[in-house]
Design an enzyme around this catalytic site. Sequence first.
Site, PDB file in Angstrom:
ATOM      1  N   LYS A 174      44.201  -5.254  37.816  1.00  0.00           N
ATOM      2  CA  LYS A 174      43.635  -5.764  36.559  1.00  0.00           C
ATOM      3  C   LYS A 174      44.805  -6.343  35.766  1.00  0.00           C
ATOM      4  O   LYS A 174      45.516  -5.631  35.053  1.00  0.00           O
ATOM      5  CB  LYS A 174      42.954  -4.614  35.806  1.00  0.00           C
ATOM      6  CG  LYS A 174      42.805  -4.782  34.320  1.00  0.00           C
ATOM      7  CD  LYS A 174      41.851  -5.896  33.931  1.00  0.00           C
ATOM      8  CE  LYS A 174      41.892  -6.131  32.440  1.00  0.00           C
ATOM      9  NZ  LYS A 174      43.045  -6.969  32.038  1.00  0.00           N
ATOM     10  N   GLU A 187      53.218   3.744  32.052  1.00  0.00           N
ATOM     11  CA  GLU A 187      54.486   3.135  31.597  1.00  0.00           C
ATOM     12  C   GLU A 187      54.175   2.466  30.271  1.00  0.00           C
ATOM     13  O   GLU A 187      53.492   1.443  30.243  1.00  0.00           O
ATOM     14  CB  GLU A 187      54.971   2.093  32.616  1.00  0.00           C
ATOM     15  CG  GLU A 187      55.203   2.622  34.022  1.00  0.00           C
ATOM     16  CD  GLU A 187      56.459   3.460  34.159  1.00  0.00           C
ATOM     17  OE1 GLU A 187      57.238   3.547  33.185  1.00  0.00           O
ATOM     18  OE2 GLU A 187      56.643   4.064  35.227  1.00  0.00           O
ATOM     19  N   CYS A 201      59.404  -3.804  27.148  1.00  0.00           N
ATOM     20  CA  CYS A 201      59.223  -2.401  26.741  1.00  0.00           C
ATOM     21  C   CYS A 201      60.566  -1.733  26.467  1.00  0.00           C
ATOM     22  O   CYS A 201      60.672  -0.852  25.633  1.00  0.00           O
ATOM     23  CB  CYS A 201      58.472  -1.650  27.843  1.00  0.00           C
ATOM     24  SG  CYS A 201      59.249  -1.765  29.452  1.00  0.00           S
ATOM     25  N   GLU A 216      56.782  -0.019  17.411  1.00  0.00           N
ATOM     26  CA  GLU A 216      57.178  -1.030  18.400  1.00  0.00           C
ATOM     27  C   GLU A 216      56.678  -2.402  17.941  1.00  0.00           C
ATOM     28  O   GLU A 216      55.501  -2.569  17.645  1.00  0.00           O
ATOM     29  CB  GLU A 216      56.564  -0.705  19.767  1.00  0.00           C
ATOM     30  CG  GLU A 216      57.047  -1.661  20.848  1.00  0.00           C
ATOM     31  CD  GLU A 216      56.343  -1.481  22.185  1.00  0.00           C
ATOM     32  OE1 GLU A 216      55.128  -1.250  22.182  1.00  0.00           O
ATOM     33  OE2 GLU A 216      57.026  -1.566  23.218  1.00  0.00           O
TER      34      GLU A 216
HETATM   35  P1  NAD Z   1      47.877  -3.468  26.411  1.00  0.00           P
HETATM   36  O1  NAD Z   1      47.874  -1.991  26.439  1.00  0.00           O
HETATM   37  O2  NAD Z   1      47.091  -4.151  25.363  1.00  0.00           O
HETATM   38  O3  NAD Z   1      47.320  -4.041  27.797  1.00  0.00           O
HETATM   39  C1  NAD Z   1      47.872  -3.691  29.040  1.00  0.00           C
HETATM   40  C2  NAD Z   1      46.801  -3.841  30.101  1.00  0.00           C
HETATM   41  O4  NAD Z   1      45.777  -2.875  29.852  1.00  0.00           O
HETATM   42  C3  NAD Z   1      46.102  -5.207  30.101  1.00  0.00           C
HETATM   43  O5  NAD Z   1      45.774  -5.575  31.416  1.00  0.00           O
HETATM   44  C4  NAD Z   1      44.849  -4.921  29.297  1.00  0.00           C
HETATM   45  O6  NAD Z   1      43.799  -5.826  29.562  1.00  0.00           O
HETATM   46  C5  NAD Z   1      44.517  -3.513  29.785  1.00  0.00           C
HETATM   47  N1  NAD Z   1      43.659  -2.735  28.875  1.00  0.00           N
HETATM   48  C6  NAD Z   1      43.505  -2.879  27.537  1.00  0.00           C
HETATM   49  N2  NAD Z   1      42.605  -1.980  27.077  1.00  0.00           N
HETATM   50  C7  NAD Z   1      42.202  -1.250  28.140  1.00  0.00           C
HETATM   51  C8  NAD Z   1      41.294  -0.164  28.309  1.00  0.00           C
HETATM   52  N3  NAD Z   1      40.591   0.327  27.284  1.00  0.00           N
HETATM   53  N4  NAD Z   1      41.146   0.368  29.540  1.00  0.00           N
HETATM   54  C9  NAD Z   1      41.851  -0.113  30.588  1.00  0.00           C
HETATM   55  N5  NAD Z   1      42.703  -1.167  30.501  1.00  0.00           N
HETATM   56  C10 NAD Z   1      42.879  -1.726  29.284  1.00  0.00           C
HETATM   57  O7  NAD Z   1      49.392  -3.922  26.388  1.00  0.00           O
HETATM   58  P2  NAD Z   1      49.964  -5.412  26.318  1.00  0.00           P
HETATM   59  O8  NAD Z   1      49.830  -5.911  24.941  1.00  0.00           O
HETATM   60  O9  NAD Z   1      49.407  -6.242  27.437  1.00  0.00           O
HETATM   61  O10 NAD Z   1      51.502  -5.141  26.685  1.00  0.00           O
HETATM   62  C11 NAD Z   1      52.424  -4.766  25.743  1.00  0.00           C
HETATM   63  C12 NAD Z   1      52.719  -3.277  25.815  1.00  0.00           C
HETATM   64  O11 NAD Z   1      53.077  -2.913  27.143  1.00  0.00           O
HETATM   65  C13 NAD Z   1      53.897  -2.892  24.960  1.00  0.00           C
HETATM   66  O12 NAD Z   1      53.599  -1.702  24.258  1.00  0.00           O
HETATM   67  C14 NAD Z   1      55.005  -2.633  25.964  1.00  0.00           C
HETATM   68  O13 NAD Z   1      56.003  -1.751  25.515  1.00  0.00           O
HETATM   69  C15 NAD Z   1      54.238  -2.096  27.117  1.00  0.00           C
HETATM   70  N6  NAD Z   1      55.004  -2.241  28.356  1.00  0.00           N
HETATM   71  C16 NAD Z   1      55.533  -1.118  28.938  1.00  0.00           C
HETATM   72  C17 NAD Z   1      56.301  -1.236  30.087  1.00  0.00           C
HETATM   73  C18 NAD Z   1      56.913  -0.026  30.747  1.00  0.00           C
HETATM   74  O14 NAD Z   1      57.264  -0.117  31.909  1.00  0.00           O
HETATM   75  N7  NAD Z   1      57.059   1.101  30.056  1.00  0.00           N
HETATM   76  C19 NAD Z   1      56.538  -2.497  30.649  1.00  0.00           C
HETATM   77  C20 NAD Z   1      55.981  -3.612  30.028  1.00  0.00           C
HETATM   78  C21 NAD Z   1      55.202  -3.473  28.881  1.00  0.00           C
END
Ligand code: NAD
Length: 494
Positions: free
Chosen positions: A179, A254, A288, A389
């Site tokens: 996804k 993550e 991140c 963040e």
């Molecule tokens: P997000 O949580 O909005 O989305 C991440 C993914 O989850 C997307 O594919 C989204 O469509 C999906 N998603 C959203 N709501 C969901 C739900 N209710 N159920 C299942 N899936 C769902 O995050 P984002 O805005 O895409 O990314 C930014 C965030 O990701 C930041 O907080 C960043 O720190 C984090 N991040 C962490 C790492 C790590 O390795 N720790 C790496 C990259 C990004």
Amino acid sequence: MLITERNDLLPINIGGEMRLGAGSESSTLYPATGEVVARLRAPSLEDVNEAIERADHAFRTSGWAQKKPHERAAVLYRVAQIIRERAEPLAQRQRLDNGKPISETRNLVASAAGTFQFFAAACETLEETLTPARGDYMTMSVYEPMGVVAAITPWNSPIASEAQKVAPALAAGNAVVIKPAEATPLMALELAAICEEAGVPKGMLSVLPGRGSVIGDAITKHPLVKRVSFTGGTSTGKHIAHIAADKMMPVSLELGGKSATMVLADADLDHAVNGVLFGIFSSSGESCIAGSRLFVARELYAPFMDRLSQRAAALRVGDPADERTQMGPLITAKHRESIEGYVAMGLGDGATLRTGGKRPEGALYERGYYYSPTILEGVQNTDAICQQEIFGPVLVAMPFDNEEALLEQANNSVYALAAGIWTKDYKRAWRIGRAVQAGTVWINTYKQFSISTPFGGWRDSGLGREKGRLGILQYMEQKAMYWGLNEQPLGWAN
Ligand code: NAD
């Protein structure tokens, strides 16, 4: 070149079948210009169910899980090879999909190839163990694949974060439903096509883009999905953890960060300035592990900040297609507004602006979602701007007086993903490195990554570890086997 695709709807991968989803239509935009790169239709909930049922069927019948490890590995080595053969078009496609500079998307593609190579090797060298017997039996610990697993990824480093989940999951013998983030669906579709071309059986991989709260949620709740590997925001991660608790399903999460970079008084200035700049402003801070909270020894603070601010203001912000570009645009107009909101909040709370704090000006920046490298100071670590963040090119800087105060502030965060230490004193580096609470600590370097080294966060930064030779075990169930060697029947029943 790819922008010409915009008139055709792009098929998605539903259980190995490439077809239009039956859900709502969405577009992916090139963040540097706002132009449509590709249009597609998301899957409907029926499509999601079909993909997962097909994945389960493929898992049980395709023979992938029963292949000998070296046979699965051979296919994954081939995936790595195809990614390398197509590195340039893939890097260009990723640039269009999320607007990162081409120099960076080339690295992400190379890292995806390396990840497949690494987990192919992990697969064919994984040992199961003969444990010391404590009775008249022989004991073993072995591993089995789980079935259908889900990989849910964010938009900031698509092909690399997808490879990080798909490679070990396939190596372990599972079927995978990917996804990708709504804003960046293209690389997952490419990756699945490459896997199939390399010999992964049809149906073992699906790509289901679309809204997280609808598609991601349905995938997570589906009873046939046996594990979710999630990378994204902390609130989404917590939501997934709740669903997982109800299903008794393992998850790896993550999540976000607000990582501390610490510059001690004896640091090598050139190294520290370059490291701090790279740590926060590469990937436009959409990382991140961005080193977004800076602590500098008070005696060094003024000269260090002068140099840092001058260098930040001179960073080359611009066209992601230009090899010299250091910072491209942000992912969406909405994300830029969110960053502007954080900066306004910080200034409202009393922060002062050292550099940036605005959109860059000029013809180049008119259509893209650009934001200048920004440094705020005059803040306390407990201020909202230092605790939340931002996920953009915004650094908050604070002086510190002694090691105790430094550690107290560095560790005062709900996040604990990464930290950086700049010093020539290796004993202090060791002491601080051990005392700082973070999943990764960089000493005299920052944001270096290796697939061979486990990665993950503490506290609100996540649960579980990805990468590393044993990363494959996340996608396997451990099983104990006892082989009776007793010549006599078990005594109890006599
Ligand atoms: P997000 O949580 O909005 O989305 C991440 C993914 O989850 C997307 O594919 C989204 O469509 C999906 N998603 C959203 N709501 C969901 C739900 N209710 N159920 C299942 N899936 C769902 O995050 P984002 O805005 O895409 O990314 C930014 C965030 O990701 C930041 O907080 C960043 O720190 C984090 N991040 C962490 C790492 C790590 O390795 N720790 C790496 C990259 C990004």
